[in-house]
Every structure is written in structure tokens, then in C-alpha cells.
Design a protein around this motif. Structure first.
Motif, mmCIF file in Angstrom:
data_model
loop_
_atom_site.group_PDB
_atom_site.id
_atom_site.type_symbol
_atom_site.label_atom_id
_atom_site.label_comp_id
_atom_site.label_asym_id
_atom_site.label_seq_id
_atom_site.Cartn_x
_atom_site.Cartn_y
_atom_site.Cartn_z
ATOM 1 N N ALA A 76 0.830 -1.210 0.000
ATOM 2 C CA ALA A 76 0.000 0.000 0.000
ATOM 3 C C ALA A 76 0.861 1.255 0.000
ATOM 4 O O ALA A 76 0.422 2.315 -0.483
ATOM 5 C CB ALA A 76 -0.930 -0.002 1.206
ATOM 6 N N GLU A 77 2.082 1.160 0.503
ATOM 7 C CA GLU A 77 3.003 2.290 0.543
ATOM 8 C C GLU A 77 3.923 2.326 -0.674
ATOM 9 O O GLU A 77 4.864 3.114 -0.719
ATOM 10 C CB GLU A 77 3.839 2.235 1.828
ATOM 11 C CG GLU A 77 3.001 2.413 3.089
ATOM 12 C CD GLU A 77 3.828 2.285 4.365
ATOM 13 O OE1 GLU A 77 5.065 2.160 4.272
ATOM 14 O OE2 GLU A 77 3.230 2.298 5.455
ATOM 15 N N HIS A 78 3.673 1.437 -1.635
ATOM 16 C CA HIS A 78 4.430 1.384 -2.894
ATOM 17 C C HIS A 78 5.894 0.989 -2.693
ATOM 18 O O HIS A 78 6.741 1.295 -3.536
ATOM 19 C CB HIS A 78 4.368 2.732 -3.636
ATOM 20 C CG HIS A 78 2.984 3.258 -3.821
ATOM 21 N ND1 HIS A 78 2.101 2.710 -4.737
ATOM 22 C CD2 HIS A 78 2.307 4.268 -3.205
ATOM 23 C CE1 HIS A 78 0.947 3.368 -4.678
ATOM 24 N NE2 HIS A 78 1.048 4.308 -3.761
ATOM 25 N N LEU A 79 6.186 0.307 -1.594
ATOM 26 C CA LEU A 79 7.559 -0.138 -1.352
ATOM 27 C C LEU A 79 7.804 -1.541 -1.872
ATOM 28 O O LEU A 79 8.956 -1.928 -2.105
ATOM 29 C CB LEU A 79 7.888 -0.061 0.143
ATOM 30 C CG LEU A 79 7.916 1.351 0.727
ATOM 31 C CD1 LEU A 79 8.157 1.300 2.229
ATOM 32 C CD2 LEU A 79 8.987 2.195 0.047
ATOM 33 N N VAL A 80 6.739 -2.327 -2.048
ATOM 34 C CA VAL A 80 6.844 -3.647 -2.674
ATOM 35 C C VAL A 80 5.676 -3.819 -3.633
ATOM 36 O O VAL A 80 4.665 -3.117 -3.523
ATOM 37 C CB VAL A 80 6.833 -4.795 -1.629
ATOM 38 C CG1 VAL A 80 7.951 -4.646 -0.619
ATOM 39 C CG2 VAL A 80 5.488 -4.881 -0.925
ATOM 40 N N VAL A 81 5.830 -4.748 -4.564
ATOM 41 C CA VAL A 81 4.750 -5.097 -5.483
ATOM 42 C C VAL A 81 4.514 -6.595 -5.397
ATOM 43 O O VAL A 81 5.450 -7.369 -5.156
ATOM 44 C CB VAL A 81 5.071 -4.696 -6.941
ATOM 45 C CG1 VAL A 81 5.113 -3.189 -7.078
ATOM 46 C CG2 VAL A 81 6.394 -5.304 -7.400
ATOM 47 N N ASP A 149 16.451 16.887 8.369
ATOM 48 C CA ASP A 149 16.078 17.678 7.201
ATOM 49 C C ASP A 149 14.572 17.599 6.961
ATOM 50 O O ASP A 149 13.914 18.607 6.685
ATOM 51 C CB ASP A 149 16.835 17.181 5.967
ATOM 52 C CG ASP A 149 16.470 17.958 4.722
ATOM 53 O OD1 ASP A 149 16.865 19.132 4.615
ATOM 54 O OD2 ASP A 149 15.775 17.392 3.839
ATOM 55 N N ARG A 150 14.015 16.392 7.092
ATOM 56 C CA ARG A 150 12.576 16.231 6.913
ATOM 57 C C ARG A 150 11.815 16.988 7.992
ATOM 58 O O ARG A 150 10.761 17.587 7.721
ATOM 59 C CB ARG A 150 12.220 14.748 6.902
ATOM 60 C CG ARG A 150 12.653 14.051 5.628
ATOM 61 C CD ARG A 150 12.546 12.541 5.699
ATOM 62 N NE ARG A 150 11.174 12.081 5.663
ATOM 63 C CZ ARG A 150 10.816 10.843 5.316
ATOM 64 N NH1 ARG A 150 11.755 9.957 4.993
ATOM 65 N NH2 ARG A 150 9.562 10.480 5.296
ATOM 66 N N ARG A 171 8.600 11.817 -0.183
ATOM 67 C CA ARG A 171 9.973 11.662 0.315
ATOM 68 C C ARG A 171 10.231 10.230 0.791
ATOM 69 O O ARG A 171 11.342 9.717 0.662
ATOM 70 C CB ARG A 171 10.250 12.666 1.433
ATOM 71 C CG ARG A 171 10.219 14.113 0.968
ATOM 72 C CD ARG A 171 10.838 15.065 1.977
ATOM 73 N NE ARG A 171 12.272 14.813 2.126
ATOM 74 C CZ ARG A 171 13.113 15.657 2.714
ATOM 75 N NH1 ARG A 171 12.667 16.800 3.215
ATOM 76 N NH2 ARG A 171 14.393 15.378 2.836
ATOM 77 N N GLU A 172 9.201 9.606 1.346
ATOM 78 C CA GLU A 172 9.342 8.220 1.797
ATOM 79 C C GLU A 172 9.687 7.290 0.641
ATOM 80 O O GLU A 172 10.489 6.369 0.777
ATOM 81 C CB GLU A 172 8.028 7.775 2.457
ATOM 82 C CG GLU A 172 8.117 6.474 3.199
ATOM 83 C CD GLU A 172 8.545 6.625 4.649
ATOM 84 O OE1 GLU A 172 8.287 5.698 5.413
ATOM 85 O OE2 GLU A 172 9.147 7.645 5.004
ATOM 86 N N ARG A 173 9.097 7.543 -0.510
ATOM 87 C CA ARG A 173 9.317 6.673 -1.663
ATOM 88 C C ARG A 173 10.725 6.784 -2.228
ATOM 89 O O ARG A 173 11.208 5.846 -2.868
ATOM 90 C CB ARG A 173 8.280 6.981 -2.752
ATOM 91 C CG ARG A 173 6.856 6.609 -2.358
ATOM 92 C CD ARG A 173 5.901 6.772 -3.517
ATOM 93 N NE ARG A 173 6.196 5.836 -4.595
ATOM 94 C CZ ARG A 173 5.512 5.789 -5.741
ATOM 95 N NH1 ARG A 173 4.519 6.636 -5.951
ATOM 96 N NH2 ARG A 173 5.837 4.928 -6.672
ATOM 97 N N VAL A 174 11.388 7.900 -2.005
ATOM 98 C CA VAL A 174 12.748 8.066 -2.537
ATOM 99 C C VAL A 174 13.806 8.054 -1.439
ATOM 100 O O VAL A 174 14.985 8.259 -1.710
ATOM 101 C CB VAL A 174 12.874 9.370 -3.373
ATOM 102 C CG1 VAL A 174 11.941 9.339 -4.568
ATOM 103 C CG2 VAL A 174 12.593 10.593 -2.509
ATOM 104 N N HIS A 175 13.378 7.793 -0.204
ATOM 105 C CA HIS A 175 14.299 7.865 0.931
ATOM 106 C C HIS A 175 15.522 6.977 0.742
ATOM 107 O O HIS A 175 16.652 7.380 1.015
ATOM 108 C CB HIS A 175 13.562 7.468 2.217
ATOM 109 C CG HIS A 175 14.399 7.558 3.449
ATOM 110 N ND1 HIS A 175 14.597 8.736 4.135
ATOM 111 C CD2 HIS A 175 15.104 6.610 4.125
ATOM 112 C CE1 HIS A 175 15.379 8.523 5.169
ATOM 113 N NE2 HIS A 175 15.702 7.241 5.200
#
Length: 242
Positions: A76-81, A149-150, A171-175
């Protein structure tokens, strides 16, 4: 004659109540989720890594149920598929996709800061952001630098605003790509100067200067990533512990 049904008091909770098992299971799922997410964000589980429920359950010493719940949350957070045969794969973002997300962040930051200028809490946000910015030091580790920074940007944008939450999601998706970029002291010095310029522009209430400052800041970050983005391959799951 109609009479209202008598209301009854809810049954008291007892130590033998059946809900105890579900609470414990959810807590376990939270722990699995936190461990997997941390490993993804730190790059221990790299882009393209296969996450098989059975293997993870064995490795972590749990059943498949909390593993499956954790993986669904990460999806749901787009970190895995999700892939066939109960397998999930850590999401891979191309350089173009990372750039696109940073461009989206740029526009969202402009919108958020314009809202700050128009709000009645501008001065309070400046004070909070300035305080958060004091946590940024040239020698700190990458994770603490990025967290500080965040926090700086979150306070300046308004920590409870809808747009701030969306920026955090982006930002979470590119962290993990930030973490893959080697820390460069010179870039950190530039960031501190960019933050100072941004605070000054917000303090002056100069909308054009604020927009110019945040665009310069985010674009410099994008340029840093473009020159240092690593092409990380799949990793094993040996480093994942519960």
C-alpha cells in the motif's frame, strides 16, 4: 403500545477474552512490518529483491499471517509489489521516476510554503523550523541528517497540514535513494545555506523569493542524486531480523 428495547451494558472485559489473541497477532505484524520497512529504507533489501512469505516467516520465526499482513502494508506504501506464488518484490524506481517524484515534491513544497505565508502561524512555523534545523550537523550519520532535514521542512510547511503529509509520502518513496548517495560535506554546507535563505524569504513574506529558494533547494538535491545514484542490485534477506 410500543416500548423501547431495554439497553444493556456491554459485557465486561475479562482476561480470558478471545480478543487477546488478535491483539498479539497484530502487534507481531507491526514488528514484522517495521523490520522489513527499515531494511528496505536502509537499502539492505535492495530494488528487485524477492520477498517470499514462507522464507521470511522461517527467517523471522513467525507464521505467514503477520508476514502477509506486513507485506500488504508495504504494498500500500508502494515499497513492494505483489508477484505470483505468494511472492513480493521490492519496488524498483528508475532514475526518471526518482526525478519525477522530486519534481512533484518541488511543486508541493511551493504550494505548502505559499500556504504558510498566508497563514496566521507563519512566525510559529519559522521558530519551529529553525529549532529543527539546529539538529543538522555536518558530521552526523545519513539517517539522522535526513530525519532532521525532513523535520525542518515539515515544521515550515505545517506538520499537520494535508500537503505536508503528501510531501512526506513522496519523500518516503525516494528515501532509500538518498541513503544510497554518499554523504558529501560540501553538499551539506550548501543545504544549510539553502535552508537559511528559505527561512529569510519566509520571514520577509516575499512570495517570489520563497518560491525561488525552495526550487533552488529541491533542484540542487535532485542534481546531487543524479550524479551519485547507485544502480543497486538484489540483496539476500540474511540481514533481516526480528
Amino acid at each position: 403500545m410500543y416500548t423501547m428495547p431495554r439497553q444493556t451494558e456491554p459485557a465486561p472485559f475479562t482476561q480470558s477474552g478471545g480478543d487477546l489473541h488478535s491483539v498479539k497477532r497484530q502487534t507481531l505484524a507491526d514488528s514484522v512490518y517495521a523490520q522489513l520497512k527499515a531494511s528496505i529504507m536502509r537499502g539492505n533489501l535492495r530494488d528487485g529483491t524477492e520477498l517470499k512469505q514462507g522464507e521470511l516467516a522461517t527467517k523471522l520465526g513467525v507464521s505467514r499471517v503477520p508476514v502477509r499482513e506486513a507485506l500488504r502494508r508495504l504494498q500500500a506504501e508502494h515499497l513492494v509489489v505483489a508477484e505470483p506464488f505468494q511472492c513480493f518484490v521490492v519496488t524498483s524506481l528508475s532514475a526518471d521516476q526518482v526525478n519525477e517524484l522530486l519534481e512533484l515534491r518541488e511543486e508541493l513544497e511551493v504550494f505548502a510554503l505559499k500556504k504558510t505565508l498566508d497563514s496566521g502561524v507563519k512566525d510559529a512555523r519559522i521558530r519551529a523550523a529553525t529549532m529543527a534545523g539546529k539538529s543538522l550537523t555536518l558530521s552526523q550519520d545519513d539517517e539522522n541528517w535526513l530525519a532532521a532535514d525532513r523535520a525542518f521542512h515539515r515544521e515550515l510547511n505545517g506538520p499537520t497540514t494535508a500537503v505536508s503529509a503528501i510531501i512526506e509520502d513522496v519523500r518516503e518513496r525516494v528515501h532509500r535513494y538518498y541513503l544510497s548517495s554518499p554523504a558529501v560535506v560540501e553538499r551539506r554546507r550548501e543545504v544549510l545555506k539553502e535552508h537559511a535563505a528559505l527561512i529569510a524569504a519566509v520571514q520577509d513574506g516575499d512570495q517570489a523569493a520563497v518560491e525561488a529558494a525552495i526550487r533552488t533547494h529541491v533542484r540542487a538535491t535532485k542534481q546531487h542524486l543524479q550524479t551519485s545514484l547507485l544502480d543497486a542490485g538484489p540483496a539476500e534477506i540474511e540481514g533481516v531480523t526480528l
